[in-house]
Scaffold this active site. Sequence first.
Site, PDB file in Angstrom:
ATOM      1  CB  SER A 184      -0.937  -0.001   1.201  1.00 15.52           C
ATOM      2  OG  SER A 184      -0.187  -0.025   2.396  1.00 15.52           O
ATOM      3  CG  HIS A 212      -4.381  -1.081  -0.807  1.00 12.04           C
ATOM      4  ND1 HIS A 212      -4.917   0.188  -0.899  1.00 12.04           N
ATOM      5  CD2 HIS A 212      -3.868  -1.180   0.437  1.00 12.04           C
ATOM      6  CE1 HIS A 212      -4.719   0.833   0.239  1.00 12.04           C
ATOM      7  NE2 HIS A 212      -4.081   0.027   1.070  1.00 12.04           N
ATOM      8  CE  LYS A 243      -7.101   0.160   2.586  1.00  9.78           C
ATOM      9  NZ  LYS A 243      -6.671  -0.897   3.498  1.00  9.78           N
TER      10      LYS A 243
HETATM   11  C1  LIG Z   1      -6.498  -1.273   4.841  1.00  2.00           C
HETATM   12  C2  LIG Z   1      -5.845  -2.576   5.023  1.00  2.00           C
HETATM   13  C3  LIG Z   1      -6.199  -3.425   6.065  1.00  2.00           C
HETATM   14  C4  LIG Z   1      -7.164  -3.012   7.140  1.00  2.00           C
HETATM   15  O1  LIG Z   1      -8.465  -3.044   6.669  1.00  2.00           O
HETATM   16  P1  LIG Z   1      -9.642  -2.591   7.665  1.00  2.00           P
HETATM   17  O2  LIG Z   1     -10.823  -3.290   7.140  1.00  2.00           O
HETATM   18  O3  LIG Z   1      -9.711  -1.105   7.575  1.00  2.00           O
HETATM   19  O4  LIG Z   1      -9.251  -3.048   9.030  1.00  2.00           O
HETATM   20  C5  LIG Z   1      -5.622  -4.675   6.130  1.00  2.00           C
HETATM   21  N1  LIG Z   1      -4.711  -5.061   5.218  1.00  2.00           N
HETATM   22  C6  LIG Z   1      -4.315  -4.266   4.219  1.00  2.00           C
HETATM   23  C7  LIG Z   1      -3.320  -4.752   3.237  1.00  2.00           C
HETATM   24  C8  LIG Z   1      -4.869  -2.995   4.093  1.00  2.00           C
HETATM   25  O5  LIG Z   1      -4.469  -2.200   3.105  1.00  2.00           O
END
Ligand SMILES: *Cc1c(COP(=O)(O)O)cnc(C)c1O
Length: 395
Positions: A184, A212, A243
């Site tokens: 990310s 992502h 996301k």
């Molecule tokens: C954003 C993200 C998370 C966390 O996701 P949430 O649902 O907000 O807890 C976990 N792993 C990765 C790779 C992320 O980018």
Amino acid sequence: MLTDAANALYAARLAEIKANGLEKSELAMSTAQGARVDAAGRTGLLNLCANNYLGLANHPAMVAAAGAALTRWGFGLSSVRFICGTQDLHAQLEKRLATWLGVEDAILFSSCFDANGGLFETLLDEPDAVISDQLNHASIIDGVRLCKARRLRYRNRDLADLEAQLTASADARVRLVATDGVFSMDGTYADLAGITALARRHGALVMVDDSHAVGFVGPAGRGTAAMQGVAEGVDLLTGTFGKALGGASGGYIAGRRVLIDLLRQRARPYLFSNSLAPSIAAATLVAIDLAESGEDLRSRVHRNAALFRAALTRHGFTPGGDAHPIVPVLLGDARLAKRMAEGLLRRGIYAVAFSFPVVPQGAARIRCQVSAAHEPADLEWAAAQFAAARDEARA
Ligand SMILES: *Cc1c(COP(=O)(O)O)cnc(C)c1O
């Protein structure tokens, strides 16, 4: 009570964070999430820092689905899943996820952080080994810390190092290779073709956190492994609804049925944390429909990302990453990155500087995230503002 000594300790740590330019501030927005937002007394800021890849965060179909679900299913469940926290909706969403992603089953969590927090401890014990990419998300790192298995790390996206770690752990009962599908902070893809081939050769399980990528990468938005044509080689997928899939909250693990069945019995964040709100479950079903059939949205976000990369390059930047809508502008110095982000804000752009501990020391950057909701002309304009803010911050 907070003693003077303890107070002094924490105050000194805060002062050190500030002195090193590592302080993170929060800009309060006074609008819904979108391509343009109002924040910090400024209106119509171009938002380049949301994970809103498909523009679903405030999509009318999502808002309508969530609203209708509030009426039909109520506000909350006041329970975990196995007590009285399962509605038809939750079962339906798990089935839908599994069908869409082309796997046997899926299980919901309150967040992907929780999904990763429950996965390793449930599936791996002392005789086992977990082999983790060094740049994996914090939730994988924390999840791995909770399990008793042997822990091995390999250099980011380095298949030779991964193979060395697989060889070094050949005596383990079960080995699990864990990787982000997309890193990310860098906007780079894991080489899942290479990883799944190695795992097959060494008899190791593969877990991919596709937070992502899910919804906007690969055919029908099925993610990184599908894009690389190796979905069959992945045993466990984790991901977020926070996301591209609407951006509210919630996460999942999807994959082989025996693994999902065991997680349902034993994953602690599943057993001991509240059920996903019904309005989110209902709207996420719509998000999956929009993502699966959203060839137009997907091509728009990727076209926008290519356009923004090209524009930044014309202005003398070297944007990092692969062809992914995460576009990092590497600056190195945390203070420079922070000053530049402040300059961008004055110029009408909301973009955030990332510094330690989110990225390594000395690797500060402004990470941009392009959305299908962005107008191409706005991204051209934004690249010019980046150049102006850079010159200003260096002057
Ligand atoms: C954003 C993200 C998370 C966390 O996701 P949430 O649902 O907000 O807890 C976990 N792993 C990765 C790779 C992320 O980018």
